[in-house]
Scaffold this motif. Sequence first.
Motif, PDB file in Angstrom:
ATOM      1  N   TRP A  18      37.644  32.289 -22.664  1.00 33.24           N
ATOM      2  CA  TRP A  18      36.560  32.837 -23.477  1.00 33.24           C
ATOM      3  C   TRP A  18      35.690  33.772 -22.644  1.00 33.24           C
ATOM      4  CZ3 TRP A  18      31.275  33.011 -23.542  1.00 33.24           C
ATOM      5  CH2 TRP A  18      30.671  33.397 -24.747  1.00 33.24           C
ATOM      6  N   LEU A  19      35.316  33.324 -21.426  1.00 33.24           N
ATOM      7  CA  LEU A  19      34.467  34.146 -20.555  1.00 33.24           C
ATOM      8  C   LEU A  19      35.142  35.476 -20.238  1.00 33.24           C
ATOM      9  CD1 LEU A  19      33.271  31.307 -18.162  1.00 33.24           C
ATOM     10  CD2 LEU A  19      31.806  32.649 -19.682  1.00 33.24           C
ATOM     11  N   TYR A  20      36.419  35.410 -19.927  1.00 31.74           N
ATOM     12  CA  TYR A  20      37.181  36.627 -19.623  1.00 31.74           C
ATOM     13  C   TYR A  20      37.234  37.538 -20.853  1.00 31.74           C
ATOM     14  CZ  TYR A  20      41.330  39.515 -18.839  1.00 31.74           C
ATOM     15  OH  TYR A  20      42.203  40.566 -18.742  1.00 31.74           O
ATOM     16  N   SER A  21      37.442  36.937 -22.021  1.00 33.05           N
ATOM     17  CA  SER A  21      37.565  37.744 -23.246  1.00 33.05           C
ATOM     18  C   SER A  21      36.256  38.451 -23.585  1.00 33.05           C
ATOM     19  CB  SER A  21      38.007  36.867 -24.423  1.00 33.05           C
ATOM     20  OG  SER A  21      36.932  36.087 -24.892  1.00 33.05           O
ATOM     21  N   LYS A  22      35.140  37.895 -23.120  1.00 29.77           N
ATOM     22  CA  LYS A  22      33.830  38.530 -23.350  1.00 29.77           C
ATOM     23  C   LYS A  22      33.488  39.487 -22.212  1.00 29.77           C
ATOM     24  CE  LYS A  22      33.334  36.219 -27.108  1.00 29.77           C
ATOM     25  NZ  LYS A  22      33.778  36.859 -28.331  1.00 29.77           N
ATOM     26  N   GLN A  23      34.475  39.769 -21.384  1.00 26.79           N
ATOM     27  CA  GLN A  23      34.338  40.703 -20.259  1.00 26.79           C
ATOM     28  C   GLN A  23      33.285  40.268 -19.261  1.00 26.79           C
ATOM     29  OE1 GLN A  23      33.972  44.454 -22.300  1.00 26.79           O
ATOM     30  NE2 GLN A  23      36.156  44.536 -22.671  1.00 26.79           N
ATOM     31  N   ILE A  24      33.088  38.963 -19.179  1.00 26.01           N
ATOM     32  CA  ILE A  24      32.242  38.412 -18.116  1.00 26.01           C
ATOM     33  C   ILE A  24      33.200  38.210 -16.943  1.00 26.01           C
ATOM     34  CG2 ILE A  24      30.708  36.500 -17.465  1.00 26.01           C
ATOM     35  CD1 ILE A  24      30.305  36.074 -20.524  1.00 26.01           C
ATOM     36  N   THR A  25      33.426  39.279 -16.194  1.00 22.79           N
ATOM     37  CA  THR A  25      34.472  39.241 -15.164  1.00 22.79           C
ATOM     38  C   THR A  25      33.844  39.107 -13.788  1.00 22.79           C
ATOM     39  OG1 THR A  25      34.493  41.617 -15.242  1.00 22.79           O
ATOM     40  CG2 THR A  25      36.264  40.508 -16.419  1.00 22.79           C
ATOM     41  N   MET A  26      34.030  37.948 -13.203  1.00 20.58           N
ATOM     42  CA  MET A  26      33.533  37.708 -11.852  1.00 20.58           C
ATOM     43  C   MET A  26      34.709  37.642 -10.896  1.00 20.58           C
ATOM     44  SD  MET A  26      30.919  34.833 -13.134  1.00 20.58           S
ATOM     45  CE  MET A  26      29.556  34.971 -11.993  1.00 20.58           C
ATOM     46  N   GLU A  27      35.894  37.831 -11.429  1.00 21.73           N
ATOM     47  CA  GLU A  27      37.108  37.660 -10.647  1.00 21.73           C
ATOM     48  C   GLU A  27      37.186  38.604  -9.455  1.00 21.73           C
ATOM     49  OE1 GLU A  27      40.136  35.475 -11.867  1.00 21.73           O
ATOM     50  OE2 GLU A  27      38.165  34.635 -12.073  1.00 21.73           O
ATOM     51  N   VAL A  28      36.649  39.822  -9.593  1.00 21.72           N
ATOM     52  CA  VAL A  28      36.760  40.787  -8.492  1.00 21.72           C
ATOM     53  C   VAL A  28      36.090  40.279  -7.224  1.00 21.72           C
ATOM     54  CG1 VAL A  28      37.076  42.910  -9.788  1.00 21.72           C
ATOM     55  CG2 VAL A  28      34.778  42.008  -9.447  1.00 21.72           C
ATOM     56  N   GLU A  29      35.116  39.371  -7.383  1.00 21.99           N
ATOM     57  CA  GLU A  29      34.395  38.899  -6.211  1.00 21.99           C
ATOM     58  C   GLU A  29      35.067  37.687  -5.578  1.00 21.99           C
ATOM     59  OE1 GLU A  29      30.530  38.100  -7.703  1.00 21.99           O
ATOM     60  OE2 GLU A  29      30.362  40.101  -8.563  1.00 21.99           O
ATOM     61  N   ASN A  30      36.103  37.208  -6.212  1.00 25.46           N
ATOM     62  CA  ASN A  30      36.718  35.983  -5.742  1.00 25.46           C
ATOM     63  C   ASN A  30      37.806  36.278  -4.705  1.00 25.46           C
ATOM     64  OD1 ASN A  30      38.903  33.851  -5.988  1.00 25.46           O
ATOM     65  ND2 ASN A  30      37.185  32.891  -7.028  1.00 25.46           N
ATOM     66  N   ASP A  31      37.690  35.620  -3.539  1.00 20.40           N
ATOM     67  CA  ASP A  31      38.624  35.889  -2.442  1.00 20.40           C
ATOM     68  C   ASP A  31      40.064  35.611  -2.844  1.00 20.40           C
ATOM     69  OD1 ASP A  31      36.640  36.647  -0.824  1.00 20.40           O
ATOM     70  OD2 ASP A  31      36.511  34.775   0.310  1.00 20.40           O
ATOM     71  N   ARG A  32      40.275  34.543  -3.607  1.00 24.62           N
ATOM     72  CA  ARG A  32      41.646  34.172  -3.988  1.00 24.62           C
ATOM     73  C   ARG A  32      42.265  35.240  -4.891  1.00 24.62           C
ATOM     74  NH1 ARG A  32      43.970  29.687  -2.926  1.00 24.62           N
ATOM     75  NH2 ARG A  32      45.262  29.668  -4.769  1.00 24.62           N
ATOM     76  N   VAL A  33      41.431  35.812  -5.755  1.00 30.16           N
ATOM     77  CA  VAL A  33      41.945  36.864  -6.647  1.00 30.16           C
ATOM     78  C   VAL A  33      42.309  38.094  -5.827  1.00 30.16           C
ATOM     79  CG1 VAL A  33      41.367  38.392  -8.567  1.00 30.16           C
ATOM     80  CG2 VAL A  33      40.717  36.000  -8.651  1.00 30.16           C
ATOM     81  N   MET A  34      41.460  38.429  -4.842  1.00 29.15           N
ATOM     82  CA  MET A  34      41.755  39.572  -3.972  1.00 29.15           C
ATOM     83  C   MET A  34      43.053  39.318  -3.199  1.00 29.15           C
ATOM     84  SD  MET A  34      39.681  41.885  -4.575  1.00 29.15           S
ATOM     85  CE  MET A  34      40.148  43.027  -3.299  1.00 29.15           C
ATOM     86  N   GLU A  35      43.207  38.086  -2.732  1.00 25.11           N
ATOM     87  CA  GLU A  35      44.414  37.698  -1.993  1.00 25.11           C
ATOM     88  C   GLU A  35      45.648  37.921  -2.885  1.00 25.11           C
ATOM     89  OE1 GLU A  35      45.706  33.627   0.218  1.00 25.11           O
ATOM     90  OE2 GLU A  35      43.620  33.771  -0.392  1.00 25.11           O
ATOM     91  N   GLY A  36      45.525  37.511  -4.141  1.00 24.84           N
ATOM     92  CA  GLY A  36      46.627  37.664  -5.092  1.00 24.84           C
ATOM     93  C   GLY A  36      46.969  39.130  -5.332  1.00 24.84           C
ATOM     94  N   LYS A  37      45.942  39.968  -5.424  1.00 24.94           N
ATOM     95  CA  LYS A  37      46.184  41.400  -5.666  1.00 24.94           C
ATOM     96  C   LYS A  37      46.925  42.023  -4.488  1.00 24.94           C
ATOM     97  CE  LYS A  37      42.603  42.432  -8.976  1.00 24.94           C
ATOM     98  NZ  LYS A  37      41.232  42.815  -9.222  1.00 24.94           N
ATOM     99  N   ILE A  38      46.526  41.650  -3.279  1.00 23.86           N
ATOM    100  CA  ILE A  38      47.189  42.197  -2.079  1.00 23.86           C
ATOM    101  C   ILE A  38      48.642  41.724  -2.044  1.00 23.86           C
ATOM    102  CG2 ILE A  38      47.223  42.105   0.459  1.00 23.86           C
ATOM    103  CD1 ILE A  38      44.083  41.947   0.216  1.00 23.86           C
TER     104      ILE A  38
END
Length: 168
Positions: A18-38
């Motif tokens: 739900w949070l993601y669907s409302k574009q409340i996106t905090m994922e960019v600040e998360n180290d694990r998400v950055m790790e996944g992107k790399i």
Amino acid sequence: MVNGIEIQYFNVCKRKLWLYSKQITMEVENDRVMEGKILHERSYQRLEQREMLIDNQFKIDAVDGEYIREVKISSKMAEADKWQLLFYLYELKLRGVNKKGLISYTKEKKTEEVILDIEKEHKLENMIKEIQIIRNQDYPPTLKKLPYCSKCAYFDFCFSDVEEDISC
Ligand code: SF4
């Protein structure tokens, strides 16, 4: 139109969806998400068809012959990872492309095969309907403590007012 991240979040936490669907996106600040992107950027460099965005709806890591390949850091969310890849297979099938799937987990150094069948297609169709219902809700699903909350990018959002010790 539902995307692969929404299928993932639906199977991890419906509040997160739900949070993601409302574009409340905090994922960019998360180290694990950055790790996944790399990890995604560096994977499957021998394959020509990689990081493919399909109809602006979902992105697949790579095409390897009869397989669609996905790479993940660890298998902690294996069930959600499986449904995300099944969703890609399902969407490709709707476009006339029939493939099987492989998920590789770098931490555990293992690869699992994922096959789409009719039963899974029906489950995905129900998931897509439920995701659309959750997205249209005015309020997020009730907060429930989950084992992986402390690692979630929305942790502060969800628990900043909660006094109990929820470290896990
Ligand atoms: S912190 Fe927990 S409850 Fe909140 S969105 Fe993340 S997984 Fe869901």
